[in-house]
Design an enzyme around this catalytic site. Sequence first.
Site, short mmCIF file in Angstrom:
data_model
loop_
_atom_site.label_atom_id
_atom_site.label_comp_id
_atom_site.label_asym_id
_atom_site.label_seq_id
_atom_site.Cartn_x
_atom_site.Cartn_y
_atom_site.Cartn_z
N HIS A 22 0.82 -1.22 0.00
CA HIS A 22 0.00 0.00 0.00
C HIS A 22 0.85 1.27 0.00
CE1 HIS A 22 0.94 -1.25 4.06
NE2 HIS A 22 0.80 0.00 4.46
N CYS B 28 7.89 -0.47 -1.74
CA CYS B 28 7.15 -0.37 -0.48
C CYS B 28 7.45 1.01 0.10
CB CYS B 28 7.49 -1.53 0.47
SG CYS B 28 9.17 -1.56 1.12
N GLY B 29 7.22 1.21 1.37
CA GLY B 29 7.43 2.55 1.92
C GLY B 29 8.86 3.02 1.78
N THR B 30 9.78 2.15 2.16
CA THR B 30 11.21 2.47 2.08
C THR B 30 11.93 1.69 0.98
OG1 THR B 30 11.68 0.69 3.62
CG2 THR B 30 11.36 2.90 4.56
C1 RB5 Z 1 4.38 -0.12 5.65
O1 RB5 Z 1 3.92 0.74 6.64
C2 RB5 Z 1 5.91 -0.13 5.63
O2 RB5 Z 1 6.40 -0.72 6.80
C3 RB5 Z 1 6.41 -0.85 4.41
O3 RB5 Z 1 5.89 -0.26 3.27
C4 RB5 Z 1 7.91 -0.87 4.19
O4 RB5 Z 1 8.46 0.41 4.27
C5 RB5 Z 1 8.69 -1.88 4.91
O5 RB5 Z 1 9.90 -2.04 4.70
#
Ligand code: RB5
Length: 144
Positions: free
Chosen positions: A12, A68-70
Amino acid sequence: MPSETIAVASDHAGYELKEVLKRELTVMGYEVLDLGADGAESVDYPDFGRAAAKAVASGRSSRGIVVCGTGIGISIAANRHPGIRAALCHDVETARLGREHNDANLLALGGRTTDPETAKACLRTFLETPYEGGRHDPRVAKLA
Ligand code: RB5
């Protein structure tokens, strides 16, 4: 124009950037294999890292993009799959070196840490930079 299928997958937190990169891939002439996520509803990044890894390892797509987020979690997930070399990149330099030195077959990006223009530049560099081979061959072989 390239006739190559590129798998894309995100959780997401990477969904919006995935959509941006899908449009960029289409403009560049690539076929896109979208493995989800399909929106901003909370999902688990390992499921999507694994899906992209399987698509590339099976030959269903030649290379892939995961977000993903990071970019950290989804790259860790993808790299657990045999035959996958996912490079978490933050700029054109890391995208270039990931291809030249590591023969990366997945590009990992952070939707919360990398702006769309930088991400598009990383995407282009990742797709257009050849692997150097030579002294890197035995090192890449050891990854397997
Ligand atoms: C989701 O909140 C986040 O934890 C995920 O996207 C990612 O960054 C994990 O490494």
